[in-house]
Design an enzyme around this catalytic site. Sequence first.
Site, PDB file in Angstrom:
ATOM      1  N   CYS A 135       0.848  -1.192   0.000  1.00  0.00           N
ATOM      2  CA  CYS A 135       0.000   0.000   0.000  1.00  0.00           C
ATOM      3  C   CYS A 135       0.880   1.237   0.000  1.00  0.00           C
ATOM      4  O   CYS A 135       1.861   1.312   0.755  1.00  0.00           O
ATOM      5  CB  CYS A 135      -0.901  -0.007   1.240  1.00  0.00           C
ATOM      6  SG  CYS A 135      -1.993   1.429   1.378  1.00  0.00           S
ATOM      7  N   HIS A 177      -8.904  -3.582  -2.346  1.00  0.00           N
ATOM      8  CA  HIS A 177      -7.995  -2.761  -1.543  1.00  0.00           C
ATOM      9  C   HIS A 177      -8.440  -1.299  -1.536  1.00  0.00           C
ATOM     10  O   HIS A 177      -8.511  -0.657  -0.479  1.00  0.00           O
ATOM     11  CB  HIS A 177      -6.581  -2.898  -2.132  1.00  0.00           C
ATOM     12  CG  HIS A 177      -5.521  -2.118  -1.453  1.00  0.00           C
ATOM     13  ND1 HIS A 177      -4.517  -2.707  -0.707  1.00  0.00           N
ATOM     14  CD2 HIS A 177      -5.263  -0.788  -1.416  1.00  0.00           C
ATOM     15  CE1 HIS A 177      -3.711  -1.774  -0.232  1.00  0.00           C
ATOM     16  NE2 HIS A 177      -4.141  -0.599  -0.657  1.00  0.00           N
ATOM     17  N   GLU A 178      -8.735  -0.757  -2.721  1.00  0.00           N
ATOM     18  CA  GLU A 178      -9.104   0.660  -2.808  1.00  0.00           C
ATOM     19  C   GLU A 178     -10.479   0.920  -2.197  1.00  0.00           C
ATOM     20  O   GLU A 178     -10.695   1.964  -1.565  1.00  0.00           O
ATOM     21  CB  GLU A 178      -9.057   1.133  -4.262  1.00  0.00           C
ATOM     22  CG  GLU A 178      -7.703   0.992  -4.939  1.00  0.00           C
ATOM     23  CD  GLU A 178      -6.567   1.637  -4.166  1.00  0.00           C
ATOM     24  OE1 GLU A 178      -6.798   2.642  -3.455  1.00  0.00           O
ATOM     25  OE2 GLU A 178      -5.434   1.134  -4.254  1.00  0.00           O
ATOM     26  N   HIS A 181     -10.098   1.262   1.487  1.00  0.00           N
ATOM     27  CA  HIS A 181      -9.580   2.576   1.887  1.00  0.00           C
ATOM     28  C   HIS A 181     -10.706   3.565   2.183  1.00  0.00           C
ATOM     29  O   HIS A 181     -10.651   4.318   3.160  1.00  0.00           O
ATOM     30  CB  HIS A 181      -8.712   3.163   0.770  1.00  0.00           C
ATOM     31  CG  HIS A 181      -7.259   2.872   0.900  1.00  0.00           C
ATOM     32  ND1 HIS A 181      -6.514   3.210   2.007  1.00  0.00           N
ATOM     33  CD2 HIS A 181      -6.387   2.293   0.032  1.00  0.00           C
ATOM     34  CE1 HIS A 181      -5.259   2.835   1.827  1.00  0.00           C
ATOM     35  NE2 HIS A 181      -5.156   2.269   0.636  1.00  0.00           N
TER      36      HIS A 181
END
Length: 216
Positions: A135, A177-178, A181
């Site tokens: 990341c 993953h995004e 976030h």
Amino acid sequence: MAQQDTDQQHPGVLPVDDEGFVVDSQDCEEREADWRGRGTSRPITVVGNPVLHKECEDVTDFGEEFQQLVADMFASQRTAEGVGLAANQIGVSKKVFVYDCPDDEGVRHVGVVCNPRLVELPADRRRLDDSNEGCLSVPTAYAPLARPDYAEVTGQDEKGNPVKVRGTGYFARCLQHETDHLYGYLYIDRLSKRERKDALRQMAENEPRYPVVAND
């Protein structure tokens, strides 16, 4: 993946295939360069910055200021040599991420997703891949993390039109993953205490290769 018929109508920025998913693998170089050319690179926020640890606000205004944010995100992503970037990684608490990411077949995907939601997949489509993950907000650190090797995300494109994106392998990992976030989660939050500690140790022992925002 089948391309859309030439007479198929779609209100979004990108064309869609016959299942309604965006075709984000066409004209990637030109689209990414256009966004990046209008943007200004910003430093990356790192773990510990409060903006990374809370749910972001929905995007409701898709006007000029927002378009500039997206351009800045593409510029920042390129500077940091990333494959995906969420708005809170440059300090903006808005639910939008950009990506420039290959899948496991080497096909490049470029796009923008606002207000994303991961689609809950049936068990028979959740084959786990425990590849390493990193990341930009945890610079220089990597750890294996099991995630489904296929993902679907629904949301809106940069103009506010409904959008569906799907990915396999590395690109599926990027989409998950995004999206994480934007709901206040880093990948290290999904690790065991020992693995998280090791990732933070890696970060502390090495220097990031791109500008970051120092934590107070």
